[in-house]
Motif scaffolding. Structure first.
Motif, PDB file in Angstrom:
ATOM      1  N   ILE A 157       0.872  -1.180   0.000  1.00 57.38           N
ATOM      2  CA  ILE A 157       0.000   0.000   0.000  1.00 57.38           C
ATOM      3  C   ILE A 157       0.905   1.224   0.000  1.00 57.38           C
ATOM      4  N   TYR A 188      -2.162   1.537  -6.135  1.00 55.33           N
ATOM      5  CA  TYR A 188      -2.715   2.306  -5.012  1.00 55.33           C
ATOM      6  C   TYR A 188      -4.129   2.786  -5.334  1.00 55.33           C
ATOM      7  N   TRP A 230      -6.512   0.009  -4.863  1.00 56.44           N
ATOM      8  CA  TRP A 230      -6.760  -0.277  -3.445  1.00 56.44           C
ATOM      9  C   TRP A 230      -7.693   0.770  -2.851  1.00 56.44           C
ATOM     10  N   VAL A 271     -11.929   0.569  -4.980  1.00 53.20           N
ATOM     11  CA  VAL A 271     -11.986  -0.795  -5.506  1.00 53.20           C
ATOM     12  C   VAL A 271     -12.794  -0.810  -6.804  1.00 53.20           C
ATOM     13  N   HIS A 303      -1.840  -5.581   4.514  1.00 54.24           N
ATOM     14  CA  HIS A 303      -3.301  -5.660   4.674  1.00 54.24           C
ATOM     15  C   HIS A 303      -3.744  -6.222   6.028  1.00 54.24           C
TER      16      HIS A 303
END
Length: 488
Positions: free
Chosen positions: A44, A52, A55, A58, A231
């Protein structure tokens, strides 16, 4: 001629050796390059560009499919008979997720809130939000069980309130109202006279607090210092553990937030995640390998012990008080309302539960929980998280609305949150993480084979050249000196 063959053999030998060595080096270097690219793409990191962005917002389409258990014999239930239900749905909603309030910290963690929005998809649904469904009235039957131990006079007051506001033990409402809420004056009454009894004000609905809401403040590891922790949840709402349950183990916040996991999985890997909606951590286990559109996957499922009671699976004792195995009491995190979560249709639960309600048909294909994940990256390719909400109902003395209801865990609704990678994202994923590594993998063996062939060719030429030179050394030539006998 022999000199040119010798030079050609030497050249082929050197080229073959270098080619074979290069291919051998690739055998060791290619996996390192691929792994480095994976690490770079799953961290991340706000400077990583597209990874990025994916993430943060989504891009994978998520859907929530909702099924209602419509009650077919409400009057008979009040007389103590077995409930009969019929599944209605699915009513499908497109789910949009976006992370906000993103803050990076010096200890290689990042905090965020993920907001959810739901939009009804009529073309994917069987029915419309205007469909009328009959289900148990949580404000009546749920409240009755919650108030069971109060003084008899208090229960009479509550029953009088139900009559005043014309509240019935079973609701007849539209799907949209049951999902997102409807005005009910009883809510204001309960908030005024029984403060803290219900967690909301105004509209009452099963998913009223879902739309335009967030799942709490998650703080997760970025993986910059240790990719094995990427995560993984460091804290949720500032907590390292919750206090809903009766054991240290059950209160732990384990795993990820349920969207991605650390890379480089093996069949021994498990998928732990914390679910704020279930108020607990859960863990999926490896079942088999497979592939999705050419991409290798691991298929993870819920173990049979996920909702087992303490007598069947002792580590779950902390989630008790328990009833039959296969259903979990979540009253401690739902303001003491008698609500249970389980797999849909009591799949993997004690068969006794199926004997108390007619109309349930559990099977793994429709009701099992699963995630298909790309083991190299820890990115889910296809998933369906399926959970059922049930209400414990019974006759409560002093509250006439409960009639002579026999104690039963009554299924109300089940839903599946599903998503899958498709379209341009799938193409990019396949090209970068499957096709390119495969090409590099084949190239290393092509170089080794080509180098080997060149070395064989060099040896063959060398042997031929040596044989030719030996033959030339045994040839008899004619004499040209004065003492030799002249040829006739």
């Amino acid at each position: 001629m022999s000199i040119s063959r010798s030079k050609l053999a030497a050249g082929l030998g050197v080229a073959g050796l270098m080619t074979a060595v290069f291919g051998t080096v690739l055998v060791f270097v290619v996996p390192l390059i691929v792994d480095q690219q994976i690490v770079k793409n799953v961290q991340i990191n706000p400077h990583s560009g597209m990874p990025y962005t994916m993430w943060k917002d989504v891009p994978v389409p998520f859907f929530m499919s909702v099924y209602f258990f419509e009650v077919l014999n409400s009057n008979e239930i009040l007389q103590g008979e077995k409930p009969v239900v019929r599944q209605r749905g699915p009513y499908v909603y497109r789910e949009f997720r976006q992370k906000d309030n993103i803050t990076f910290h010096d200890n290689n963690t990042v905090s965020y809130r993920e907001y959810r929005q739901y939009h009804f998809f009529r073309n994917m649904s069987i029915g419309d939000e205007t469909d009328i469904v009959v289900i148990p009235n949580m404000l009546v039957l749920g409240a009755a069980v919650m108030m069971e131990d109060l003084p008899y006079a208090m229960k009479l007051v509550l029953s009088a309130a139900f009559k005043t506001f014309n509240e019935k033990p079973f609701l007849r409402r539209s799907v949209g109202e049951l999902m997102w809420g409807y005005e009910d004056p009883l809510v204001d009454f309960l908030n005024n006279f029984f403060p803290g009894m219900i967690p909301f004000k105004g509209k009452f609905g099963l998913f009223a607090d879902f739309n335009n809401s967030n799942t709490g403040l998650f703080t997760v590891h970025t993986g910059v210092d240790n990719i094995r922790k990427v995560h993984m949840v460091d804290s949720w709402n500032g907590l390292k553990k919750v206090n809903y349950w009766n054991s240290e183990q059950c209160n732990k916040i384990n795993g990820t937030a349920g969207q991605m996991w650390p890379p480089f999985m093996t069949p021994e890997t498990t998928l732990p995640f914390y679910s704020p909606d279930a108020c607990r951590s859960m863990e999926l286990v490896y079942e088999r390998s497979g592939e999705m559109l050419g991409i290798p996957t691991y298929h993870f499922v819920a173990p049979k012990t996920m909702f087992a009671n303490g007598s069947v699976y002792p580590p779950n004792e902390g989630f008790c008080p328990c009833r039959e195995s296969g259903i979990q009491n979540v009253s401690s995190c739902r303001f003491n309302s008698p609500v249970f979560i389980s797999h849909p249709h009591f799949y993997n639960a004690d068969p006794v539960l199926l004997q108390t309600v007619d109309g349930l048909h559990p099977n793994e294909e429709e009701h099992g929980l699963f995630i298909d994940i790309h083991p190299k990256t820890g990115i889910p390719m296809n998933c369906s998280i399926r959970l059922q909400l049930s209400l414990y109902i019974k006759q409560v003395s002093g509250i006439s609305e409960t009639g002579r209801i026999s104690p039963v865990v009554m299924p109300m609704i089940w839903f599946a949150e599903s998503g899958y990678i498709d379209g341009p994202i799938l193409d990019t994923f396949y090209n970068n993480l499957v096709l390119l590594p495969s090409v590099l993998d084949y190239m290393q063996y092509v170089f080794i084979a080509l180098g080997g062939l060149m070395l064989v060719a060099a040896v063959f030429l060398g042997i031929c050249n040596k044989s030719s030179m030996n033959n030339e050394s045994h040839v008899q030539y004619p004499c040209h000196c004065a003492t030799c006998t002249p040829f006739i």
